[in-house]
Design an enzyme around this catalytic site. Structure first.
Site, mmCIF file in Angstrom:
data_model
loop_
_atom_site.group_PDB
_atom_site.id
_atom_site.type_symbol
_atom_site.label_atom_id
_atom_site.label_comp_id
_atom_site.label_asym_id
_atom_site.label_seq_id
_atom_site.Cartn_x
_atom_site.Cartn_y
_atom_site.Cartn_z
ATOM 1 N N THR A 185 0.851 -1.182 0.000
ATOM 2 C CA THR A 185 0.000 0.000 0.000
ATOM 3 C C THR A 185 0.890 1.236 0.000
ATOM 4 O O THR A 185 2.087 1.158 0.269
ATOM 5 C CB THR A 185 -0.906 0.018 1.240
ATOM 6 O OG1 THR A 185 -0.082 0.126 2.416
ATOM 7 C CG2 THR A 185 -1.735 -1.259 1.331
ATOM 8 N N GLU A 331 -5.568 -4.059 -1.591
ATOM 9 C CA GLU A 331 -6.025 -5.218 -0.820
ATOM 10 C C GLU A 331 -7.073 -6.044 -1.556
ATOM 11 O O GLU A 331 -7.449 -7.126 -1.112
ATOM 12 C CB GLU A 331 -6.602 -4.754 0.527
ATOM 13 C CG GLU A 331 -5.578 -4.188 1.482
ATOM 14 C CD GLU A 331 -5.346 -2.682 1.325
ATOM 15 O OE1 GLU A 331 -4.790 -2.059 2.243
ATOM 16 O OE2 GLU A 331 -5.717 -2.130 0.262
ATOM 17 N N LYS A 440 -16.999 16.323 9.526
ATOM 18 C CA LYS A 440 -18.209 16.408 10.341
ATOM 19 C C LYS A 440 -18.332 17.824 10.886
ATOM 20 O O LYS A 440 -17.554 18.260 11.731
ATOM 21 C CB LYS A 440 -18.166 15.395 11.483
ATOM 22 C CG LYS A 440 -19.545 15.106 12.081
ATOM 23 C CD LYS A 440 -19.549 13.862 12.943
ATOM 24 C CE LYS A 440 -20.969 13.466 13.319
ATOM 25 N NZ LYS A 440 -20.994 12.215 14.130
ATOM 26 N N TRP A 445 -22.413 15.230 8.297
ATOM 27 C CA TRP A 445 -21.307 14.819 7.437
ATOM 28 C C TRP A 445 -21.269 15.639 6.153
ATOM 29 O O TRP A 445 -22.304 15.949 5.552
ATOM 30 C CB TRP A 445 -21.436 13.340 7.063
ATOM 31 C CG TRP A 445 -21.316 12.391 8.214
ATOM 32 C CD1 TRP A 445 -22.305 11.625 8.749
ATOM 33 C CD2 TRP A 445 -20.140 12.123 8.992
ATOM 34 N NE1 TRP A 445 -21.830 10.888 9.801
ATOM 35 C CE2 TRP A 445 -20.505 11.160 9.980
ATOM 36 C CE3 TRP A 445 -18.829 12.583 8.962
ATOM 37 C CZ2 TRP A 445 -19.604 10.666 10.909
ATOM 38 C CZ3 TRP A 445 -17.933 12.082 9.886
ATOM 39 C CH2 TRP A 445 -18.317 11.142 10.844
#
Length: 542
Positions: A185, A331, A440, A445
């Protein structure tokens, strides 16, 4: 036990045998540092892969060992992919865009024995030579005439190494769960983590990717994989193209050059390509400046980051190229969802709604199970509005990180992707943010991705990012950070005004700043982590 059907293992070796026998005469074209247009066939490629396999054996490498690569998309890299994995070893692709400290870490963590390196990238590895003690030597991917001067020890020339070897090799019979490739990654938080792909996971991913509603590759296609082979195995195109007999055109170190891409597309009659949005923006800029066309190009896949509307719209309206969206991650090998063919029942939607649909992350590919989970741990309905953490599972999705001492899956066996999104009743996934990037404000959100997409659609904006910063009244508020196109200027009020009517009024960032450039990760994504550090001391004007 009664076994009515054969249990032939799913291995990359079997794919190679099929491609050589059935599609062996199909062409592979490459741009390399030592040849502006190399061409040969799959049959040539796999013959040389056998020579390389013999060479690796003479170097003392054995099944289970790891061989690193620091290279671009070209024919030698293709040979290494197959020679290493089909010998029972692990092909570890190293991202040359990583920081030196990250490269040092993953070379050591991956236990690389030898490293195959493009001649243009030798200076990148030279400072690390005393910090990677397990590496026994380096194979420079060129011929003797183009070997660079180097301070590295134990350096071999690729062409000289394989020239001495037989083109016959007895490939080992491998279990399909044998590790084949290692990819790390980008390490946006902490050290990069390794994902070890198996022969089985690679083959199943390959089968899924060639389906008509995904990449849909066939022997009629000419594919230009611009996504780097060091990034999640080039989204698997170096496997899927040989499987079905698609001609490969590999751009080498020129993968980000709009003029070279345009030339390759036109001269090699490329029909399909895949890359990240920054690549398509570069190609569009060149097409607009030069007045060139890409008449053979039928469709492109955009992934790795949200696709700007301008890419989708201009490719379609000006150049008659279908823009398809893919979503996944290292992944996931990386395929998770794909937005290609549209269900007929939705084709009659008003154009604006259809455009919004076509820019979503797409529908799950068979083999990938997805659920959306709320903050209370309960699964949310597929209603197009219930947003939560995206979790996945399936036969080509990670079970555990390589040499990692923490659990990778949750208690129920699901992998949490780190993305936030929702699913609609047709199975379309809408990515609304990364968990670590969602804002937030006042208890509600705000999607940084949606704000960024709106901002970058301004005709004078080259790139935009939105981050949440602490606010004395609202806990957090979004800050818009903008890079203008060359020669263009606008003021803060005009930029923020551009967002009005396109998003909820309370979503509109509280401030906007203009910068010359944005920080990027090694895979080309905007680095929000670095942006938050850069603006840690930012003071709101209100």
């Amino acid at each position: 036990m009664f076994t009515p059907m054969m249990t032939t293992p799913l291995t990359i070796t079997s794919l190679m045998h099929h491609a050589e026998r059935v599609n062996g005469l199909v062409e592979v074209v490459s741009v390399t540092a030592d040849n502006p247009r190399h061409r040969y066939t799959y049959r040539d490629a796999f013959k040389r892969a056998r020579q390389l396999a013999n060479a690796l054996k003479t170097l003392g490498l054995k099944p289970g060992d790891t061989v690193g690569t620091v290279a671009w998309n070209d024919y030698r890299h293709l040979e290494i992919y197959y020679a290493v994995s089909c010998s029972g070893m692990v092909c570890h692709t190293l991202n040359p865009r990583l920081f030196p400290e990250q490269l040092e870490y993953i070379i050591n963590h991956g236990e690389d024995q030898w490293i195959c390196i493009d001649p243009t990238l030798v200076p990148l590895i030279e400072p690390l030579k005393d910090k990677i003690p397990k590496v026994k030597g380096f194979i420079v991917m060129t011929d003797e005439a183009h070997m660079p001067d180097t301070k590295l020890d134990q350096v071999l020339c690729y062409e000289s190494l394989i020239a001495e070897q037989s083109d016959q090799f007895d490939w080992p019979e491998l279990d399909e769960n044998t590790p084949a490739a290692l990819c790390y990654t980008s390490g946006t938080t902490g050290n990069p983590k390794g994902v070890l792909y198996t022969h089985r996971s690679t083959l199943l991913h390959c089968y899924a990717s060639i389906c008509a509603d995904v990449f849909g590759l066939s022997i009629k296609d000419v594919a230009l994989p611009i996504v780097p082979m060091f990034h999640v195995n080039g989204w698997g195109m170096v496997y899927s193209a040989p499987m079905v007999g698609t001609k490969l055109v590999m751009p080498g170190p020129k993968m980000g050059d709009g003029e070279t891409l345009c030339t390759l597309i036109n001269e090699e009659k490329v029909t399909v390509s895949a890359g990240v949005p920054t690549v398509w923006l570069a190609l569009l800029n060149y097409l607009q400046q030069s007045g060139s066309k890409v008449e053979s190009l039928q469709r492109i896949t955009s992934g790795g980051a949200a696709c700007p509307f301008v890419v989708y719209d201009e490719m379609r309206s000006k150049y008659d190229v279908d823009v398809q969206i893919g979503w996944g991650m290292t992944e996931m090998n990386p395929l998770g969802t794909y937005n290609g063919n549209c269900p007929p029942a939705l084709e009659s939607l008003p154009q604006e709604e259809l455009d919004q649909l076509r820019l979503k992350a797409g529908r799950p590919v068979f083999g990938v199970d997805i659920k959306i989970e709320g903050e209370d741990g309960q699964e949310l309905p597929w209603d197009g509005k219930s947003s939560g953490a995206i979790k996945v599972r399936g036969p080509w999705i990670i079970n555990e990180y390589f040499h990692y001492d923490k659990p990778t899956l949750d208690d129920d066996g699901w992998f949490e992707t780190g993305d936030v999104g929702c699913m609609d009743e047709w199975g379309y996934l809408q990515i609304t943010d990364r968990l670590k990037d969602v804002i937030k404000s006042g208890g509600e959100w705000i999607s940084s991705i949606e704000l960024e997409n709106c901002a970058v659609n301004h005709p004078d904006v080259a790139e935009a990012a939105v981050i949440g910063l602490p606010h004395p009244k609202w806990s957090e508020r979004p800050l818009l950070v903008v890079v203008m196109k060359e020669g263009k200027t606008i003021d803060k009020q005009e930029m923020l005004g551009w967002l009005e009517g396109k998003v909820a009024s309370w979503w509109i960032p509280s401030d906007c700043v203009f910068v010359d450039e944005l920080p990027h990760t090694a895979t080309g994504k905007i680095s929000k982590k670095d942006l938050r550090v850069q603006f840690a001391d930012f003071q709101w004007s209100e």
